[in-house]
Scaffold this active site. Sequence first.
Site, PDB file in Angstrom:
ATOM      1  N   GLY A 282       0.247  -5.169   0.947  1.00  0.00           N
ATOM      2  CA  GLY A 282      -0.671  -5.406  -0.312  1.00  0.00           C
ATOM      3  C   GLY A 282      -0.308  -5.946  -1.498  1.00  0.00           C
ATOM      4  O   GLY A 282      -1.050  -6.286  -2.372  1.00  0.00           O
TER       5      GLY A 282
ATOM      6  N   GLU B 225       3.119  -5.674   7.842  1.00  0.00           N
ATOM      7  CA  GLU B 225       2.074  -4.836   8.409  1.00  0.00           C
ATOM      8  C   GLU B 225       2.334  -5.059   9.871  1.00  0.00           C
ATOM      9  O   GLU B 225       2.190  -3.851  10.375  1.00  0.00           O
ATOM     10  CB  GLU B 225       0.705  -5.178   8.120  1.00  0.00           C
ATOM     11  CG  GLU B 225       0.319  -4.824   6.712  1.00  0.00           C
ATOM     12  CD  GLU B 225       0.775  -5.789   5.685  1.00  0.00           C
ATOM     13  OE1 GLU B 225       1.567  -6.795   5.974  1.00  0.00           O
ATOM     14  OE2 GLU B 225       0.265  -5.907   4.340  1.00  0.00           O
TER      15      GLU B 225
ATOM     16  N   GLU C  64      -0.689  -9.353  -1.104  1.00  0.00           N
ATOM     17  CA  GLU C  64      -2.439  -9.670  -1.186  1.00  0.00           C
ATOM     18  C   GLU C  64      -2.903  -9.620  -2.757  1.00  0.00           C
ATOM     19  O   GLU C  64      -3.622 -10.261  -3.194  1.00  0.00           O
ATOM     20  CB  GLU C  64      -2.961  -8.533  -0.842  1.00  0.00           C
ATOM     21  CG  GLU C  64      -2.829  -8.834   1.110  1.00  0.00           C
ATOM     22  CD  GLU C  64      -3.624  -7.595   1.739  1.00  0.00           C
ATOM     23  OE1 GLU C  64      -3.217  -6.471   1.730  1.00  0.00           O
ATOM     24  OE2 GLU C  64      -4.310  -7.895   2.699  1.00  0.00           O
TER      25      GLU C  64
ATOM     26  N   ALA D 272       0.952  -1.262   0.070  1.00  0.00           N
ATOM     27  CA  ALA D 272       0.091   0.181  -0.081  1.00  0.00           C
ATOM     28  C   ALA D 272       0.868   1.319   0.077  1.00  0.00           C
ATOM     29  O   ALA D 272       2.125   1.191   0.528  1.00  0.00           O
ATOM     30  CB  ALA D 272      -0.934  -0.006   1.202  1.00  0.00           C
TER      31      ALA D 272
END
Length: 713
Positions: free
Chosen positions: A108, A131, A111, A69
């Site tokens: 992310g 994270e 992911e 992210a």
Amino acid sequence: MTNSNSRNEPVRYEVEGPVALITIDAPPVNALSAEVRIGIFASLARAAESQSVEAIVVTGGGRAFSAGADIREFGRTPCSPTLRELLQAVEDSPKPVVAAIQGVALGGGLELALAAHYRIAETSARCGFPEVRLGLLPGAGGTQRLPRIVGVAKALEMIVGGGQIGAAEALAIGLVDEIAEERQLGPSAIRLAARVSQLGGVPRKVRDRQDKLDKVKSDPEIFERFRAANAKRLRGALSPDHCIRAIQAAVLLPFEVGMARERALFDLLLADSQSAALRYLFFSERQVGRSDADGSEANPRSVRRVAVIGAGTMGGGIAMAFANAAIPVTLVDAEAAALDRGLAIIRRNYEASAAKGKLTPAQIEERLARIVPSLRLADVVEADLVIEAVFEDLAVKRDLFAQLDALARDDAILATNTSYLDVAEIGGGTARPERVIGLHFFSPAHVMKLLEIVRTARTAPAVVVTAAKLARTIGKVGIVVGNGYGFVGNRMLAVRDREANRLVLEGASTGDVDRLLYDFGFPMGHFQMRDLVGLDVGWKRETSSASTVREILNEMGRHGQKAGAGYYDYDAQRRPTPSPLVAGLIEDFSAASGITRRPVGDTEILDRLLLAMVNEGANILEEGIATRASDVDLVWVTGYGWPRHRGGPMFWADQLGLAEVVRRLRARADRHGKEFEPSPLLERLVAEGRSLTGAPRPAASAPLKEEKPCTAS
Ligand SMILES: NC(=O)c1ccc[n+]([C@@H]2O[C@H](COP(=O)([O-])OP(=O)(O)OC[C@H]3O[C@@H](n4cnc5c(N)ncnc54)[C@H](O)[C@@H]3O)[C@@H](O)[C@H]2O)c1
């Protein structure tokens, strides 16, 4: 290959035969910003509509698949498509999607790869979920999809651990389906995509995989076992606990409900002060050493060879720190026996690392070969930097510096590892005060991250910049501090020590003090820490006069853990038990000092220990000994075990609210003396409605609202 994009787009769309290739091209690390998400989303739609395209490859240009992210978007309302919406579109694609991973797939980014139907990784690729280090959890399905692919045990390890795994391991655990040779990723991914498109039907979805979750249903204790085995890592920290809960939800709940649970847990973490603290430290650490010579433009000098004087506890560790970073070291001691002992300890330390699988025998020899022992001070002549770590004695150090000044090259930097002494005085007799600096390493020096870089009024900016760069080279957090008693860390520790000693004389027990600090999140209490370091550091039998409890303990031979006794008694495994003898001794000392003992409550103990430190930290800032509040925090987090999730003493004070801190300090000053009178800096900040670190108060640390509408299109 056809390409219909302009050059500056963050996502490229190309077609090769029946395969659409979607490439994220957003340097430096292909963060999944709004523009990137929009670009991938649009490319997926284009591939879906295309008559000729039968399969899709998503990959990253440059040195990453995607590092995750865009951290700047945390706490803001994300633009559509959100990462979750995008990943849903990837997973629901009617044409199979292959994620082709090179460099890193983190957070992310991983992911995104998990939402694809197939994954292929280059041999040097690395995957992970960092994270937890920012106090968060993977919030776009990572906690739901990963255990479906790799199983719960591995998912716990990866998500709660926050580390990275290489491509070979990713293949072994089923995270990726294939490995591609270096520079063969593109063609290999396209071949894989073309092959799977031949399978026909709806592409397999990770969300539908149930087999690995079903296995755990017969072993529900796996979560409790993991908690027990990782109790240390979990202590007081919210995000590892929430990561576990989210993975548990993957096992117990249908996919969509699990996703909702993950989202709820993520939102809780994002709004919590722990994540704010960890993100604050993350950004503070990245800033360290970059503008530390007071904005000076000075260029760092290169340090190719170092000499360390004194092969004791610190000198040996410092030599290892340089050898580990491939910088050759000459290690000098005045005593042959001390030099031999120092070298033997260095070898033992390396062998202990090897026993844990961290080093190979060849690496041990390579590192040892970089440390050249010597009994001749004149051997410093080749060094660009000389660091002394001899006895903590001003006369000894001054004399040594005078000798070094004559022996070292004229342009060499002379550094001292002193804990408390005046660096300017140590180097005062040399002809090169501008090339004298303090390099305060922490014990064990090859392990501890903190390096206080002490500049005197005369240290040249280029020397400070050189030290700051060198700190990064050897993997330390180098904090530039001013030349005052105890610099930053030990000066604040001295204040905590003063209060801890007063508290036990007034009626608290050493156990009370230590329990409260441990429960606050420190790895150990104050007196346990004193015992570990050794009560005899800085103590001399000749001048000892039973004037403090510590002196008495030393006179009794209770020098701490290494002696089997200090404030506590220690067994063979160095486990502490409270000592009735020491408790009695403290009571006698109170009586002899005219102190009437009284019950001391927990709130008072914590306030006096921690608020005294906050106040001293503010004084340190006020005096310019530290440049930024975050520097004070990094000193305490990286050097003294202040719990990371509490951000450091200055951040913690801001969370408490400075008005409250000042109110409590005043109340303490009334009862316990002027040491608690609030620092002028605190008073001023309260009057101006400001904080120490610039961090908002907890009430305001809930997700910030988007200030301006999303404009990316
Ligand atoms: N021990 C710690 O936790 C710690 C932490 C940070 C800083 N320091 C500082 O580091 C310095 C060294 O501490 P230590 O604990 O390593 O001490 P130590 O007693 O373990 O080692 C000192 C070494 O210096 C050698 N030595 C003394 N005078 C010398 C000289 N003139 N020339 C060459 N060698 C000489 C001694 O033989 C001995 O081997 C001190 O200034 C101390 O305050 C210590």
